[in-house]
Design an enzyme around this catalytic site. Structure first.
Site, short mmCIF file in Angstrom:
data_model
loop_
_atom_site.label_atom_id
_atom_site.label_comp_id
_atom_site.label_asym_id
_atom_site.label_seq_id
_atom_site.Cartn_x
_atom_site.Cartn_y
_atom_site.Cartn_z
N LEU A 1 82.51 -18.81 5.92
CA LEU A 1 81.31 -19.43 5.35
C LEU A 1 80.92 -20.64 6.19
CD1 LEU A 1 82.27 -19.24 1.55
CD2 LEU A 1 81.22 -17.51 3.02
N ALA A 2 79.80 -20.51 6.90
CA ALA A 2 79.41 -21.56 7.84
C ALA A 2 77.90 -21.81 7.83
CB ALA A 2 79.86 -21.18 9.26
N ARG B 1 76.19 -34.65 3.77
CA ARG B 1 77.05 -35.84 3.65
C ARG B 1 77.60 -36.29 5.01
NH1 ARG B 1 81.25 -34.48 -0.99
NH2 ARG B 1 80.62 -32.33 -0.61
#
Length: 456
Positions: A10-11, A17
Site C-alpha cells: 500500500l503506497a 503529516r
C-alpha cells in the site's frame, strides 16, 4: 491450499503529516525510499508476484520500483480495503496466500514476514494479523482478544472505546490472507465508520462471521513494525536502521569506532579490517575494500575504493579510487574521477573529472580538472589546470614521470610530455615536449633602492 504467494504493498497516500512535496513512501531511510525497503524485503521470501498500489506521485513511485513490482492505481484514497481492491484484476482469481504490507514500514525484515507466512500456513487460517506490543499505542488499531486469547476483532483508534484504547497490542497493518477469501470479503466491506473509509481490518470480522479461522501472530520487535507518518518518526526509523546497518558491518569484521555518529546507507559494502571513524557519511552505492581507514568526518557517495586506502576529512563523489591511496585531509574528489593505486591527493586538492595514474601525487593546494595525469607524476603546490574559458571546458594531459613545479597554471588544452619539467611559477599555454624544461614566467628584474624611494 496453493503454495503461490503474493504481496500487495500500500503506497498510494500523500502523507500530509510529512509536510513535504515528496510523497511519503519516497522519503529515504538510510539512503533508500521507505517503499523500496519494503519491496526489497518481500523480494527475498519467494513471492510469485508483488503488486504496489500507487496514487499520489504514482509515476515517481513506479519509476523508483521499476522491475521490482507490478502496479495498480488508486485514484481516490478511500481506505486500506479500497486500496487492496485495486489489485483485484491481477489477483482475485488466484489461489494461494497474499501478504498486505504498508509502504511506510521500512524496518520490516524478511525474517518477520517469513515467520508470519509460516504461522499463517501452520494454522491453516484465512487471515493472520501481524501484531506487536506498543509502549504508547496511541493512533494504532487495537487488537481485541477473547478471554481464551483468540483474536476477536481489531478496532481503529478513532472508533475505540476508552477501555479498548488501554489495550497495548496493536495492529501493525501487515496481514496474511487466503487470497480468494480476501477478495470475496472485500466486496462486503462498508464505510460505515467515523472516517467514512473502507477499512481492511473489517475483512477479519466478515470472515469470522462466515465461520472462517482468523489468527494473530505477535512479533517481539515493535520497532520493526513502525509506520512512518511524520518527520519525527522518520528520524526514529533512520536511527534504528542505522544501528542495524552498523551492527551488520561490525559482525562482518569492520571497526566502526562510534556507530551513533557514523552514517552508512543500506547499499554500502565494506571489507574486513577497515576502520570507520566518527562523522563519516557513506551514501549510495559505496564499495570499500579491506584494511582502509575512512574518516573522521569524510563524506563518500557512490564510490568504489580499493584496499589499504586512507581518506581523512575529505569528500569523494561518483568516482573510483584504487588501493594504497592517501586522500586528505580536506581534499575533494568530484564526480567522474579515477584515482589509481599508490596515488596521493593531499590537503586542499580538488580533483574533477580527472584520472591519476599509479604513483602520482598532488600533495597540496591544487585544482586538477578535466585532466589525464599519467604515472609517477609530481604536481607541485598551487598548480591549476585552467580548463574553462567561460563557455567551454578543455582537457589537460600530463604524461608519465612529468614534474609540475609549484604555482603553475596549465592553460588547457595542453599536453605536458613524458618526463618533462615545468618550472615553478610558470603559465603554460603551449604543449611541452617530452623531457623538456618549460619556463613560462616573466624574467626577474631588481630595481636597486626602489623600495626605499617608495617608503620615503
Amino acid at each position: 491450499m496453493s503454495n503461490n504467494r503474493y504481496a500487495v504493498v500500500l503506497a498510494a497516500g500523500q502523507g500530509t503529516r510529512m509536510k513535504s512535496k515528496l510523497y511519503k513512501v519516497l522519503h529515504p531511510v538510510c539512503g533508500k525510499p521507505m517503499v523500496e525497503h519494503v519491496v526489497d524485503q518481500l523480494q527475498q521470501i519467494g513471492l510469485s508476484e508483488i503488486v504496489t498500489v500507487v496514487g499520489h506521485g504514482a509515476e515517481v513511485v513506479k519509476a523508483q520500483l521499476q522491475g521490482k513490482s507490478e502496479f495498480v492505481l488508486q485514484n481516490e484514497q478511500l481506505g486500506t480495503a479500497h486500496a487492496v481492491m485495486q489489485a483485484s484484476d491481477l489477483l482475485k482469481n488466484e489461489s494461494g496466500t497474499t501478504l498486505v504490507v504498508c509502504g511506510d514500514t521500512p524496518l520490516l525484515t524478511k525474517e518477520t514476514l517469513q515467520s508470519l507466512l509460516d504461522h499463517h500456513g501452520k494454522q491453516e487460517a484465512k487471515v493472520t494479523v501481524l501484531t506487536a506490543s506498543a509502549f504508547d499505542p496511541t493512533g494504532y488499531g487495537r487488537v481485541v482478544r477473547t478471554t481464551s486469547g483468540d483474536l476477536q476483532k481489531i478496532v481503529e483508534h478513532k472508533d475505540a472505546t476508552e477501555q479498548e484504547r488501554e489495550i497495548c497490542e496493536i495492529n501493525t497493518g501487515t496481514y496474511c490472507f487466503d487470497n480468494e477469501a480476501l477478495f470475496q470479503a472485500l466486496e462486503q466491506v462498508s464505510n460505515d465508520n467515523v472516517q467514512g473509509e473502507y477499512y481492511l481490518p473489517d475483512v477479519i470480522e466478515i470472515l469470522q462471521q462466515a465461520g472462517e479461522k482468523v489468527t494473530a501472530f505477535m512479533t517481539q520487535n515493535f520497532d520493526e513494525t513502525m509506520g512512518v507518518n511524520d518527520r519525527y518518526a522518520l528520524s526514529q526509523a533512520e536511527a534504528i536502521m542505522r544501528a542495524r546497518i552498523a551492527k551488520k558491518h561490525m559482525l562482518q569484521g569492520v571497526t566502526i569506532v562510534d556507530p551513533e555518529n557514523t552514517y552508512i546507507d543500506s547499499n554500502v559494502f565494506i571489507g574486513q579490517d577497515t576502520i570507520i571513524y566518527p562523522g563519516t557519511v557513506l551514501k549510495g552505492n559505496v564499495e570499500i575494500g579491506e584494511e582502509c581507514t575512512i574518516g573522521p568526518n569524510s563524506e563518500i557517495s557512490n564510490c568504489k575504493i580499493g584496499n589499504h586506502t586512507d581518506i581523512r576529512h575529505s569528500v569523494a563523489t561518483d568516482s573510483e579510487i584504487g588501493s594504497d591511496v592517501a586522500i586528505g585531509p580536506f581534499a575533494h574528489i568530484r564526480p567522474s574521477s579515477s584515482i589509481s593505486d599508490d596515488v596521493k591527493i593531499g590537503n586542499f586538492v580538488e580533483v574533477k573529472k580527472a584520472s591519476f595514474g599509479k604513483g602520482s601525487k598532488a600533495s597540496h593546494l591544487s585544482y586538477i580538472g578535466d585532466s589525464s595525469v599519467g604515472q609517477s607524476v609530481n604536481i607541485g603546490c598551487g598548480t591549476i589546470t585552467v580548463n574553462y574559458d567561460g563557455k567551454n571546458k578543455y582537457k589537460t594531459v600530463i604524461e608519465d614521470n612529468a614534474f609540475i613545479g609549484c604555482n603553475s597554471n596549465l592553460i588547457a588544452p595542453v599536453t605536458i610530455g613524458t618526463g618533462a619539467y615545468v618550472a615553478a611559477g610558470s603559465t603554460i599555454t603551449d604543449d611541452v615536449p617530452a623531457d623538456a624544461l618549460s619556463i613560462g614566467r616573466a624574467r626577474q628584474v631588481n630595481k636597486e633602492e626602489y623600495a626605499k624611494k617608495i617608503k620615503e
